[in-house]
Design an enzyme around this catalytic site. Structure first.
Site, PDB file in Angstrom:
ATOM      1  N   TYR A 171       0.845  -1.198   0.000  1.00 29.44           N
ATOM      2  CA  TYR A 171       0.000   0.000   0.000  1.00 29.44           C
ATOM      3  C   TYR A 171       0.885   1.255   0.000  1.00 29.44           C
ATOM      4  CZ  TYR A 171      -2.776   3.578   2.582  1.00 29.44           C
ATOM      5  OH  TYR A 171      -3.373   4.726   3.042  1.00 29.44           O
ATOM      6  N   ILE A 204      -6.913  -5.170   7.911  1.00 25.59           N
ATOM      7  CA  ILE A 204      -7.984  -4.227   7.590  1.00 25.59           C
ATOM      8  C   ILE A 204      -8.984  -4.774   6.568  1.00 25.59           C
ATOM      9  CG2 ILE A 204      -6.703  -3.037   5.774  1.00 25.59           C
ATOM     10  CD1 ILE A 204      -7.896  -0.415   6.687  1.00 25.59           C
ATOM     11  N   LYS A 262     -12.928  -0.592   5.630  1.00 25.79           N
ATOM     12  CA  LYS A 262     -13.084  -1.381   4.405  1.00 25.79           C
ATOM     13  C   LYS A 262     -14.261  -2.348   4.505  1.00 25.79           C
ATOM     14  CE  LYS A 262      -9.319   0.592   3.080  1.00 25.79           C
ATOM     15  NZ  LYS A 262      -9.324   1.649   2.064  1.00 25.79           N
ATOM     16  N   ASP A 300      -1.555  -6.292   9.452  1.00 27.24           N
ATOM     17  CA  ASP A 300      -2.623  -5.330   9.192  1.00 27.24           C
ATOM     18  C   ASP A 300      -3.761  -6.090   8.527  1.00 27.24           C
ATOM     19  OD1 ASP A 300      -4.346  -3.347   8.342  1.00 27.24           O
ATOM     20  OD2 ASP A 300      -2.774  -2.003   7.648  1.00 27.24           O
TER      21      ASP A 300
END
Lengths: 472, 448
Positions: free
Chosen positions: B143, B230, B274, B228
């Site tokens: 990312y 998410i 998300k 992570d």
């Protein structure tokens, strides 16, 4: 190799100070009118609880706003997706209007120069990241808000060098005190990047005078690359003359718009936590005419954005000018009344306060109650007040005051009856103090205090999972 | 006059990732007002299930009015700034995360720190785990926002661990060791590895093999793992081999008391941006078994607290277990449908994607469209796609991919019609490329 960072394992978050310890005592034995009438009364919390009824009635009249509706239509999608760090423009416009209104419309602000942050805690830290780095320092007049030790220094590596203010002149900032602080920084090999003041002051409850403001502006004018940050979080709590003068007003009057050299170095911090009493909603902002600062701070605000749900609710509330006018006036009236109640209550106990015209607290002079003119004596007195009198107040040493014997006592976070009870307890305590002045009594008190000292020391070296609340 | 942080470009926001965005802002597609405009396919947002949330809100107007059991909770919420977070909200989050992982891991709310979004959570973890000049290994592609979030104000460094299309960009023990070596050469102390699982931009969940490699590596080097997660709620292909496995699950499977040390080195990041599509509300969290990390991160969260108004509303939403279950199932169904639409549409244009089972995007292989196997050619192709084709997609170089020609294309932030239009535009574009190339190939053949 050490597992965690230095920041995670050191104590520079500053949360082992007495300021937080008194809080912990309160948490163990909190006063309640019915359930615990002998408990500790919380007077160390600078919250504004006086005007919720006004906010609640506005909400009741505007249910659509909390329901994510605009003109009857759902805007959930729009708000849920809105994470633009430029902020909701309607909210920024409402904020600049509100800030202008608080300043009697003598100054206006441009929403494009405003950066929204999750509370002024975040705003102050972000400004430090933008203006300074390790090896740099900011000068702060004492006494100052204990939280600054964490907010300005912890993760940024920036140092604070105190500007010592004295009761001789009501703790006003003087040129010689400024010069001395500057010199001290040089001696410590620190590069002074600027001055940070809280105006109105926490913990003094006073607004900065025109003289002081001009002094500050002159000082940074005379030093290349030096900044001035004015934390105006209490600007809406000014309830008496001489009234509030923002540093922006002083700049307006003294310099033209073209004088970038000075406009680029003055920054204002604001928040809705004190004026509107909404610390839980996390609404703060940085205001600056310096485009580079605004650009950098805007990107940094990614690390602490304001919930779009909250931005929307408050933009509607602040856009209602009829409401904001009425609120500001009524809120100030109630604050004035409460402050008078505290001041006269203390007077009955033979205790004086610094004359104040703002804030949610008084700066109280208990020097005459100290056994000696020392900070040890101040701690002794403080412990007696917390444990015996059962009032949690904040000792001046936790605010870095250079003279022992001063305390900050809050008045806007409890009911009137509770305030009256607190004053009654204090009166009995003072009466008791003046009658029991022989050695016998003192020895008993001293041994009790010694055991308390040990216990409090143990308390401060453990990490507590109890509620260490955010406070100003 | 200002700090180095404020004056430099180390915020990383001058990369192409953000530039494409700016192009889009100048000429945004609108079905009626600007049908020739640029279609935004660079935004990993989940816009597919708002109707479900809206209907819940309509049925629960009391929550919105900040009422609890008919009584106004406004005052309490307005004053609530305790960095330990609203207990009911933390409980609701813990239950939500537990059920999302099929009850295979039990979370507890005292190991959780709330933060204003995963952006704040990741930065806070860096502040807690690294000193300036120390580094974390990140598998590429990653990312683009991490360059800012992990490095900017913390002074930490990122050492990339290069993953390759030859094995589907999977993490290998060899690549991990190489990255560690690179760190040594650069004189950087490696403090840990940060992975995004499911991956952004790949859209794939990490396999148990990968997770075991990661664990072994972290144990061997005595370093941290930050996971992570998410996108954990966006896994839409949940068969036994391709579902979501959290690193804690793999650790628990090892069933060995020697792993107490590593247990303290694993930290998870999550967010509602998300899965629930609520990035504007700024809800993120750090989860860790390490008491010291939790203690420090809790204090640091003062700089990024979640609005109490938001905590209250979402604790009520997440506590409605019946609704949440229905939401998650339907949301995943819609995500799968969209992904399939994108994959089919790209196939018609002669373009294939990395096989994915999660996320809000596909990792698309356009190597065959490059004029040469270089990042310059990738940039050229990207500019053509943004400006001529009118699609804002993210070039692999902005994600630090080591191979040119890969792009991330999002599918959950636009309408079905816009997606169909985008695919049509793509088909027209690739046909035009092939029709230009084809004559050249014909000529070469003739000369033989």
């Amino acid at each position: 190799m050490r597992l965690l960072s230095t920041k995670a394992t050191c104590n520079s978050h500053g949360q082992d100070s007495s300021y937080f310890l008194g809080w912990q005592e309160y948490e163990k034995n909190p006063y309640d009118e019915i359930l615990n009438p002998k408990g500790i009364i919380q007077m160390g919390l600078a919250e504004n609880q006086l005007s919720f009824d006004l906010l609640e009635s506005w909400l009741a009249k505007n249910p659509d706003v909390s329901g994510f509706k605009r003109d009857g239509k759902s805007i959930l999608r729009e708000l849920a997706l809105f994470q633009d760090y430029h902020g909701l423009s309607s909210f920024k416009e409402a904020m600049v209007d509100f800030m202008a209104e608080i300043r009697g419309n003598r100054v206006t602000f441009d929403p494009d120069h405003m950066v929204l942050t999750a509370g002024s805690t975040s705003a102050n830290e972000t400004l430090m990241f933008c203006l300074a780095e390790k090896g740099d320092a900011f000068l702060l007049p004492t006494p100052y808000y204990p939280g600054f030790d964490r907010d300005l220094k912890w993760r940024t590596g920036v140092e604070i060098v105190p500007i010592h203010c004295s009761s001789d002149n009501n703790f006003q900032i003087t040129e010689s005190a400024l010069e001395q602080a500057y010199e001290e920084a040089q001696n410590l090999n620190l590069n002074v990047k600027g001055i940070l003041v809280t105006n109105p002051s926490n913990p003094l409850g006073t607004t900065l005078s025109l003289e002081e403001l001009n002094l500050l502006v002159d000082f940074i004018s005379g030093h290349k690359n030096m900044h001035l940050i004015s934390d105006e979080i209490y600007s809406g709590t000014v309830f008496n003359s001489p009234g509030f003068v923002s540093v922006m007003e002083v700049l307006n009057n003294r310099f033209s718009d073209a004088d970038e050299a000075i406009w680029d170095r003055v920054h204002v911090v604001y928040s809705l936590s004190k004026d509107l009493g909404l610390p839980g909603f996390r609404v703060g902002c940085i205001y600056s005419e310096n485009d580079t600062v605004v650009a950098a701070a805007t990107k940094m605000s990614s690390f602490g954005l304001v919930s779009s749900q909250t931005q929307y609710l408050l933009s509607a509330m602040l856009e209602d000018k009829k409401f904001t006018r009425k609120y500001l006036v009524e809120n100030q009236k109630r604050l004035r009344r409460r402050q008078k109640m505290l001041v006269s209550g203390l007077e009955k106990s033979g205790i004086k306060c610094l004359e104040s015209n703002a804030g949610l607290f008084c700066w109280v002079d208990m020097r005459h109650l100290l056994k000696s003119n020392t900070f040890e004596a101040e701690m002794d007195l403080w412990k007696r007040i917390v444990y015996d009198v059962k009032l949690n107040i904040s000792p001046g040493s936790s605010c870095h005051c250079s003279e022992p014997g001063w305390f900050r006592v809050c008045f806007a976070n409890m009911s009137e009856q509770t305030l009256k009870l607190a004053m009654k307890r204090l009166k009995s305590f003072v009466a008791e103090l003046s009658s029991s002045s022989d050695n016998g009594d003192n020895k008993a008190h001293q041994s009790k205090r010694k055991s308390l000292t040990k216990w409090v020391f143990r308390l401060s070296s453990r990490d507590h999972r109890q509620r260490d609340q955010e406070e100003r | 006059m200002l700090s180095r942080k404020a004056s430099k470009d180390s915020h990383g926001q001058d990369s192409s990732y953000f530039q494409g965005w700016q192009e889009y802002e100048k000429n945004p597609y609108h079905p009626i007002q600007n049908p020739m405009g640029i279609i935004q396919m660079g935004l990993a947002e989940n816009q597919l299930s708002f109707d479900l949330l809206e209907s819940w809100l309509r049925r629960n107007s009391n929550t919105m009015a900040l009422k609890k059991d008919g009584v106004s909770a406004f005052k309490d919420l307005a004053l609530f700034q305790d960095y330990h977070g609203l207990p009911a909200f933390k409980e609701a989050l813990v239950n939500f995360m537990t059920s999302m992982r099929g009850n295979k891991i039990k979370y507890s709310s005292d190991k959780l720190v709330l933060t204003a979004g995963a952006t704040a959570a990741n930065e806070i973890l860096m502040f807690c785990l690294t000193d300036p000049g120390q580094a974390f290994i990140l598998p590429t592609p990653y990312y683009p926002g991490f360059d800012r979030d992990l490095k900017w104000r913390t002074g930490a460094e990122i050492v990339p661990m290069h993953c390759s299309s030859s094995n589907g960009f999977r993490i290998t023990r060899c690549a991990l060791e190489q990255a560690y070596q690179l760190g040594q050469e650069l004189n950087l102390k490696i403090k840990g590895v940060l992975v995004t699982n499911p991956s952004n931009p790949l859209g794939t969940t990490m396999t148990k093999t990968e997770l075991n490699h990661l664990l072994d590596f972290a144990i061997d080097k005595n370093i941290h793992i930050v996971s992570d997660e998410i996108y954990s709620g966006t896994v839409f292909d949940c068969s036994s081999t391709t579902g979501f496995t959290s690193i804690m699950e793999v650790l628990n499977e090892r069933n060995n008391n020697n792993y107490n040390n590593i247990r303290n080195h694993i930290h998870m990041v999550y967010s509602l941006s998300k899965d629930l599509g609520l990035p504007g509300f700024r809800v993120g969290l750090i989860y860790s078994n390490n008491e010291k990390v939790i203690a420090a991160a809790t204090k640091m969260s003062s700089f990024a607290l979640v609005s109490s108004q938001t905590q209250f509303m979402l604790s009520n939403l997440l506590s409605d277990a019946k609704f949440i279950k229905k939401y998650m199932v339907e949301n995943q169904r819609r995500l799968k449908r969209r992904k399939d639409m994108l994959v089919r549409g790209l196939r018609k244009a002669g373009i294939s994607c990395l096989r994915s089972n999660a996320g809000l995007f596909c990792w698309v292989d356009m190597r065959h469209l490059l004029s040469s196997d270089s990042f310059e050619a990738e940039k050229e192709l990207w500019k053509r796609i943004v400006c001529e084709v009118g699609l804002n997609i993210s070039p692999g170089s902005s994600c630090h991919c080591s191979q040119p020609g890969w792009f991330r294309i999002c599918f959950a932030n636009i309408s079905e019609d816009a997606l169909h239009l985008a695919m049509h535009r793509m088909k027209v574009f690739t046909s035009s490329i092939f029709s230009v190339r084809f004559p050249i190939i014909m000529m070469r053949k003739k000369s033989f």
